[in-house]
Write a protein that holds these residues in place. Structure first.
Motif, PDB file in Angstrom:
ATOM      1  N   PHE A 117     -15.038 -18.574 -19.732  1.00  0.00           N
ATOM      2  CA  PHE A 117     -14.608 -18.828 -21.109  1.00  0.00           C
ATOM      3  C   PHE A 117     -15.553 -19.840 -21.749  1.00  0.00           C
ATOM      4  N   ASN A 118     -15.633 -19.772 -23.090  1.00  0.00           N
ATOM      5  CA  ASN A 118     -16.328 -20.801 -23.848  1.00  0.00           C
ATOM      6  C   ASN A 118     -15.667 -20.945 -25.203  1.00  0.00           C
ATOM      7  N   THR A 119     -16.090 -21.950 -25.953  1.00  0.00           N
ATOM      8  CA  THR A 119     -15.500 -22.324 -27.247  1.00  0.00           C
ATOM      9  C   THR A 119     -13.967 -22.283 -27.227  1.00  0.00           C
ATOM     10  N   PRO A 120     -13.329 -23.056 -26.343  1.00  0.00           N
ATOM     11  CA  PRO A 120     -11.858 -23.096 -26.337  1.00  0.00           C
ATOM     12  C   PRO A 120     -11.325 -23.686 -27.641  1.00  0.00           C
ATOM     13  N   ARG A 121     -10.364 -22.992 -28.259  1.00  0.00           N
ATOM     14  CA  ARG A 121      -9.837 -23.404 -29.557  1.00  0.00           C
ATOM     15  C   ARG A 121      -8.437 -23.994 -29.477  1.00  0.00           C
ATOM     16  N   ASP A 122      -7.605 -23.454 -28.624  1.00  0.00           N
ATOM     17  CA  ASP A 122      -6.234 -23.945 -28.521  1.00  0.00           C
ATOM     18  C   ASP A 122      -5.680 -23.504 -27.176  1.00  0.00           C
ATOM     19  N   LEU A 123      -4.531 -24.075 -26.797  1.00  0.00           N
ATOM     20  CA  LEU A 123      -3.901 -23.675 -25.547  1.00  0.00           C
ATOM     21  C   LEU A 123      -2.420 -24.004 -25.612  1.00  0.00           C
ATOM     22  N   ALA A 124      -1.697 -23.443 -24.676  1.00  0.00           N
ATOM     23  CA  ALA A 124      -0.285 -23.760 -24.485  1.00  0.00           C
ATOM     24  C   ALA A 124      -0.047 -23.830 -22.979  1.00  0.00           C
ATOM     25  N   VAL A 125       0.913 -24.645 -22.580  1.00  0.00           N
ATOM     26  CA  VAL A 125       1.232 -24.823 -21.164  1.00  0.00           C
ATOM     27  C   VAL A 125       2.647 -24.330 -20.919  1.00  0.00           C
ATOM     28  N   ASP A 126       2.809 -23.437 -19.921  1.00  0.00           N
ATOM     29  CA  ASP A 126       4.147 -22.912 -19.644  1.00  0.00           C
ATOM     30  C   ASP A 126       4.917 -23.876 -18.736  1.00  0.00           C
ATOM     31  N   PRO A 127       6.221 -23.630 -18.498  1.00  0.00           N
ATOM     32  CA  PRO A 127       7.022 -24.567 -17.707  1.00  0.00           C
ATOM     33  C   PRO A 127       6.523 -24.782 -16.286  1.00  0.00           C
ATOM     34  N   GLU A 128       5.734 -23.852 -15.746  1.00  0.00           N
ATOM     35  CA  GLU A 128       5.221 -24.004 -14.386  1.00  0.00           C
ATOM     36  C   GLU A 128       3.819 -24.609 -14.349  1.00  0.00           C
ATOM     37  N   GLY A 129       3.270 -24.935 -15.517  1.00  0.00           N
ATOM     38  CA  GLY A 129       1.960 -25.566 -15.569  1.00  0.00           C
ATOM     39  C   GLY A 129       0.798 -24.614 -15.786  1.00  0.00           C
ATOM     40  N   TYR A 130       1.072 -23.311 -15.919  1.00  0.00           N
ATOM     41  CA  TYR A 130      -0.009 -22.360 -16.199  1.00  0.00           C
ATOM     42  C   TYR A 130      -0.453 -22.521 -17.652  1.00  0.00           C
ATOM     43  N   ILE A 131      -1.756 -22.319 -17.891  1.00  0.00           N
ATOM     44  CA  ILE A 131      -2.353 -22.578 -19.202  1.00  0.00           C
ATOM     45  C   ILE A 131      -2.709 -21.261 -19.882  1.00  0.00           C
ATOM     46  N   LEU A 132      -2.179 -21.059 -21.082  1.00  0.00           N
ATOM     47  CA  LEU A 132      -2.584 -19.944 -21.939  1.00  0.00           C
ATOM     48  C   LEU A 132      -3.681 -20.476 -22.859  1.00  0.00           C
ATOM     49  N   LEU A 133      -4.876 -19.890 -22.765  1.00  0.00           N
ATOM     50  CA  LEU A 133      -6.039 -20.408 -23.470  1.00  0.00           C
ATOM     51  C   LEU A 133      -6.529 -19.430 -24.525  1.00  0.00           C
ATOM     52  N   ALA A 134      -6.738 -19.941 -25.749  1.00  0.00           N
ATOM     53  CA  ALA A 134      -7.396 -19.169 -26.804  1.00  0.00           C
ATOM     54  C   ALA A 134      -8.860 -19.588 -26.817  1.00  0.00           C
ATOM     55  N   ALA A 135      -9.748 -18.658 -26.486  1.00  0.00           N
ATOM     56  CA  ALA A 135     -11.181 -18.955 -26.375  1.00  0.00           C
ATOM     57  C   ALA A 135     -11.944 -17.637 -26.395  1.00  0.00           C
ATOM     58  N   ASN A 136     -13.266 -17.722 -26.356  1.00  0.00           N
ATOM     59  CA  ASN A 136     -14.063 -16.533 -26.097  1.00  0.00           C
ATOM     60  C   ASN A 136     -14.047 -16.333 -24.591  1.00  0.00           C
ATOM     61  N   VAL A 137     -13.462 -15.220 -24.166  1.00  0.00           N
ATOM     62  CA  VAL A 137     -13.217 -14.985 -22.750  1.00  0.00           C
ATOM     63  C   VAL A 137     -14.084 -13.826 -22.291  1.00  0.00           C
ATOM     64  N   GLU A 138     -14.368 -13.772 -20.990  1.00  0.00           N
ATOM     65  CA  GLU A 138     -15.176 -12.672 -20.455  1.00  0.00           C
ATOM     66  C   GLU A 138     -14.551 -11.329 -20.799  1.00  0.00           C
ATOM     67  N   GLU A 139     -15.350 -10.307 -20.809  1.00  0.00           N
ATOM     68  CA  GLU A 139     -14.940  -8.940 -21.155  1.00  0.00           C
ATOM     69  C   GLU A 139     -14.508  -8.832 -22.614  1.00  0.00           C
ATOM     70  N   GLY A 140     -14.990  -9.732 -23.470  1.00  0.00           N
ATOM     71  CA  GLY A 140     -14.699  -9.652 -24.899  1.00  0.00           C
ATOM     72  C   GLY A 140     -13.290 -10.059 -25.268  1.00  0.00           C
ATOM     73  N   GLY A 141     -12.571 -10.702 -24.369  1.00  0.00           N
ATOM     74  CA  GLY A 141     -11.197 -11.104 -24.655  1.00  0.00           C
ATOM     75  C   GLY A 141     -11.127 -12.360 -25.504  1.00  0.00           C
ATOM     76  N   VAL A 142      -9.927 -12.654 -25.966  1.00  0.00           N
ATOM     77  CA  VAL A 142      -9.704 -13.851 -26.771  1.00  0.00           C
ATOM     78  C   VAL A 142      -8.606 -14.734 -26.198  1.00  0.00           C
ATOM     79  N   LEU A 143      -7.885 -14.252 -25.182  1.00  0.00           N
ATOM     80  CA  LEU A 143      -6.824 -15.022 -24.537  1.00  0.00           C
ATOM     81  C   LEU A 143      -6.966 -14.897 -23.028  1.00  0.00           C
ATOM     82  N   ALA A 144      -6.657 -15.973 -22.329  1.00  0.00           N
ATOM     83  CA  ALA A 144      -6.730 -15.926 -20.870  1.00  0.00           C
ATOM     84  C   ALA A 144      -5.677 -16.841 -20.272  1.00  0.00           C
ATOM     85  N   TRP A 145      -5.271 -16.523 -19.048  1.00  0.00           N
ATOM     86  CA  TRP A 145      -4.405 -17.398 -18.265  1.00  0.00           C
ATOM     87  C   TRP A 145      -5.256 -18.168 -17.266  1.00  0.00           C
ATOM     88  N   LEU A 146      -5.025 -19.482 -17.183  1.00  0.00           N
ATOM     89  CA  LEU A 146      -5.613 -20.334 -16.157  1.00  0.00           C
ATOM     90  C   LEU A 146      -4.471 -20.904 -15.327  1.00  0.00           C
TER      91      LEU A 146
END
Length: 199
Positions: A117-146
């Motif tokens: 991923f690059n140019t991370p713009r925003d994120l949210a954290v779920d109750p278990e600590g997983y991160i939803l990331l809005a960024a330029n993601v591999e395969e042309g995506g725009v959202l990813a889970w970390l």
């Protein structure tokens, strides 16, 4: 000795180029649980101790590979608090990373972007600590889970009938439902709020 005691502390701040040490002294006075190591000068040409641990740390700092106490953020676009841990997440677009602070604003660590991923713009954290990331993601995506350590898990693809006539989305802000099962993504390109399940 004193240095060993400092290095056994949970958090240690290494300040290079501290001048008269006043900033380091104030940090130490206000944060007795943080070990402070401060030095005014570092001789980069000194190869006598080239394999020392402190030289390796100093070289990483000099090369921008370690987070620093000052001048930390390049181009932050948002700030998110994890209400479960008290940690503060700042997506930093210019430095292609997520900077993570404690509740006092002390930098704890960073999740470095790159080909995942690059140019991370925003994120949210779920109750278990997983991160939803809005960024330029591999395969042309725009959202990813970390995961909670910042390791890339997978890309989220927005799809469905509503996407058929839409331009490629540019997600600028994200949120999660209270239980983390629903994703809300604000699309600047299509002026749309997308709502999807987390998978």
């Amino acid at each position: 000795n004193k240095l060993d005691a400092i290095l056994r502390m949970r958090h240690v701040l290494l300040e290079i180029g501290c001048g008269d040490g006043e900033v380091a002294r104030q940090i130490a006075l206000n944060n007795p649980d943080i070990g402070i190591i401060a030095t005014d000068l570092y001789d980069w040409s000194d190869h006598q101790h080239s394999d020392s641990y402190y030289r390796q740390i100093a070289l990483k700092w000099h090369g921008g590979q370690l987070p620093a106490q000052s001048d930390q953020l390049g181009f932050p676009r948002s700030v998110v608090a994890d209400l479960h841990t008290g940690e503060i997440f700042v997506p930093d677009m210019r430095k292609r990373r997520i900077a993570i602070f404690d509740f006092r604003g002390m930098l704890l660590y960073q999740v470095q972007g790159g080909h995942r991923f690059n140019t991370p713009r925003d994120l949210a954290v779920d109750p278990e600590g997983y991160i939803l990331l809005a960024a330029n993601v591999e395969e042309g995506g725009v959202l990813a889970w970390l995961d909670f350590d910042g390791l890339y898990l997978r890309t989220i693809t927005l799809h469905g009938p509503a996407m058929e006539d839409a331009s490629p989305p540019v997600i600028t802000s994200v949120a999660l439902s209270m239980d983390g099962s629903t994703v809300y993504a604000l699309d600047q390109e299509n002026l749309t709020l997308w709502i999807a399940d987390r998978d």
